[in-house]
Design a protein around this motif. Structure first.
Motif, mmCIF file in Angstrom:
data_model
loop_
_atom_site.group_PDB
_atom_site.id
_atom_site.type_symbol
_atom_site.label_atom_id
_atom_site.label_comp_id
_atom_site.label_asym_id
_atom_site.label_seq_id
_atom_site.Cartn_x
_atom_site.Cartn_y
_atom_site.Cartn_z
ATOM 1 N N ALA A 110 0.759 -1.297 0.059
ATOM 2 C CA ALA A 110 0.148 0.061 0.003
ATOM 3 C C ALA A 110 0.908 1.205 0.077
ATOM 4 O O ALA A 110 0.653 2.137 -0.843
ATOM 5 C CB ALA A 110 -0.893 -0.065 1.291
ATOM 6 N N TYR A 111 1.920 1.287 0.775
ATOM 7 C CA TYR A 111 2.725 2.540 0.822
ATOM 8 C C TYR A 111 3.505 2.607 -0.268
ATOM 9 O O TYR A 111 3.684 3.731 -0.827
ATOM 10 C CB TYR A 111 3.729 2.557 2.009
ATOM 11 N N SER A 112 3.920 1.541 -1.142
ATOM 12 C CA SER A 112 4.754 1.689 -2.173
ATOM 13 C C SER A 112 3.795 2.153 -3.462
ATOM 14 O O SER A 112 4.038 2.952 -4.519
ATOM 15 C CB SER A 112 5.276 0.440 -2.644
ATOM 16 N N ALA A 113 2.349 1.586 -3.428
ATOM 17 C CA ALA A 113 1.443 2.358 -4.490
ATOM 18 C C ALA A 113 1.190 3.827 -4.298
ATOM 19 O O ALA A 113 1.173 4.420 -5.363
ATOM 20 C CB ALA A 113 0.377 1.091 -4.288
ATOM 21 N N ILE A 114 0.930 4.210 -3.083
ATOM 22 C CA ILE A 114 0.900 5.444 -2.781
ATOM 23 C C ILE A 114 2.046 6.351 -3.246
ATOM 24 O O ILE A 114 1.718 7.514 -3.544
ATOM 25 C CB ILE A 114 0.279 5.678 -1.267
ATOM 26 N N ALA A 115 3.163 6.086 -2.755
ATOM 27 C CA ALA A 115 4.346 6.587 -2.897
ATOM 28 C C ALA A 115 4.610 6.811 -4.495
ATOM 29 O O ALA A 115 5.200 7.705 -4.829
ATOM 30 C CB ALA A 115 5.616 6.038 -2.142
ATOM 31 N N SER A 116 4.124 6.012 -5.319
ATOM 32 C CA SER A 116 4.268 5.962 -6.609
ATOM 33 C C SER A 116 3.017 6.578 -7.560
ATOM 34 O O SER A 116 3.026 6.560 -8.743
ATOM 35 C CB SER A 116 4.405 4.415 -7.113
ATOM 36 N N ASN A 117 2.188 7.258 -6.570
ATOM 37 C CA ASN A 117 0.878 8.057 -7.138
ATOM 38 C C ASN A 117 0.092 7.068 -7.871
ATOM 39 O O ASN A 117 -0.467 7.304 -9.027
ATOM 40 C CB ASN A 117 1.566 9.171 -7.880
ATOM 41 N N ASP A 118 0.087 5.844 -7.460
ATOM 42 C CA ASP A 118 -1.076 4.865 -7.875
ATOM 43 C C ASP A 118 -2.176 4.860 -6.881
ATOM 44 O O ASP A 118 -1.991 5.302 -5.630
ATOM 45 C CB ASP A 118 -0.336 3.514 -8.126
ATOM 46 N N GLY A 119 -3.252 4.286 -7.452
ATOM 47 C CA GLY A 119 -4.553 4.058 -6.584
ATOM 48 C C GLY A 119 -4.074 2.682 -5.628
ATOM 49 O O GLY A 119 -3.469 1.931 -6.077
ATOM 50 N N CYS A 120 -4.660 2.771 -4.557
ATOM 51 C CA CYS A 120 -4.695 1.630 -3.634
ATOM 52 C C CYS A 120 -5.702 1.279 -2.866
ATOM 53 O O CYS A 120 -6.523 2.477 -2.423
ATOM 54 C CB CYS A 120 -3.585 1.636 -2.766
ATOM 55 N N GLY A 121 -6.579 0.239 -3.136
ATOM 56 C CA GLY A 121 -7.688 -0.263 -2.233
ATOM 57 C C GLY A 121 -7.399 -1.555 -1.346
ATOM 58 O O GLY A 121 -6.518 -2.301 -1.656
ATOM 59 N N LEU A 122 -8.370 -1.745 -0.674
ATOM 60 C CA LEU A 122 -8.397 -2.922 0.506
ATOM 61 C C LEU A 122 -9.674 -3.507 0.443
ATOM 62 O O LEU A 122 -10.810 -2.937 0.531
ATOM 63 C CB LEU A 122 -8.109 -2.224 1.768
#
Length: 294
Positions: A110-122
């Motif tokens: 999740a952190y790496s997705a957000i840091a890469s400006n990608d969306g993340c969901g759960l």
């Protein structure tokens, strides 16, 4: 992946939350997952030397002619995509450090997705959907996902079911790179396929990360004694004769292979991870492999 994930380095879920609440993290923690997000698109990234798990179709023959060595081409994913995490919260993941390892992997993704400006969901699931957080971007959204993981409580249920979580994914998210975090110690009950040729207008790349304790993978040779085991989902206690370690190991190996085959037929590759593994390095290597075919 700079940090090794062993029994000594697994932080509690409370510690994971405190790190992100009390500190501004300038680099991905617990690891740099950049290579997980390569290979899904068509933008050239870099050349690297051929590894045993690489597909020959990605060999750069011009580089081979110039250097005499085999190189393969890495590609960046499309500029934006969704990372979805399907997170098993049934009571069986309470055993040992499984749920804690799941939390480390999920927070890293999740952190790496957000840091890469990608969306993340759960999606938290047991026998049904427990919680759904749609994919979005930004630190505030990451903290919402982290809070849900940290405060997730094991759900008592008659049996874990992956079907509702996959149905929710397909109904709510048009495309994604999805990671299923579970022990997969239950019958698989879905009829979806994620082979590229069968996807039609939807696009989901689905990977299964089977999180098991070391003793669920194999018992050491020569083990002796009687071990009482409590089934978190049925509530029953059974006794395991440890002198039959070979039969136990064979049974668990067949079960993992059966799960791998069933998931593979649906276009989902499987990786088994335990707390003894450097999970970041292992998952990155797994993501570099060409998809299995069945």
């Amino acid at each position: 992946m700079p940090m090794e994930k062993t029994e000594k380095t697994l932080l509690s879920k409370k510690e994971l939350l405190e790190i992100f609440v009390n500190h501004r993290v300038d680099s991905p923690f617990p690891g740099d997952w950049e290579s997980v997000f390569k290979g899904l698109g068509y933008e050239f990234w870099a050349l690297r030397e051929l590894e045993p798990t690489d597909s020959f179709k990605n060999i750069d023959w011009k580089a081979k002619a110039r250097t005499g060595k085999f190189f393969v081409r890495d590609f960046l994913a499309e500029s934006y995509f969704n990372v979805m995490i399907l997170y098993d919260v049934s009571r069986s993941v309470q055993f040992g450090r499984k749920e804690l390892l799941q939390a480390h992997i999920a927070v890293s993704l999740a952190y790496s997705a957000i840091a890469s400006n990608d969306g993340c969901g759960l999606i938290l699931f047991a026998d049904d959907i427990v919680k759904y957080i749609p994919p979005r971007m930004g630190r505030t959204h990451f903290m919402e996902i982290l809070d849900a993981i940290v405060h997730a409580e094991p759900v008592r249920c008659g049996g874990t079911s992956l079907g509702p979580a996959l149905t929710k994914l397909l109904n709510e998210v048009p495309e994604s790179l999805t990671f299923i975090l579970s022990d997969f110690l239950y019958p698989l009950d879905f009829g979806y396929t994620f082979h590229h040729a069968a996807q039609g207008s939807t696009k989901h790349e689905v990977k299964a990360l089977q999180v098991l304790e070391e003793c669920e993978i194999a018992l050491p040779p020569g083990t002796k004694g009687i071990l009482p085991l409590y089934d978190y989902e049925s509530g029953r206690t059974v006794s395991l004769d440890l002198t039959k370690w070979q039969a136990f190991n064979d049974t668990m190996s067949r079960q993992r292979e059966g799960t791998r085959t069933l998931l593979g037929r649906a276009g989902i590759d499987l990786l088994t991870v335990s707390p003894a593994d450097d999970f970041g390095r292992k998952i990155n290597s797994f993501m570099r492999r060409p998809p299995s075919t069945y």
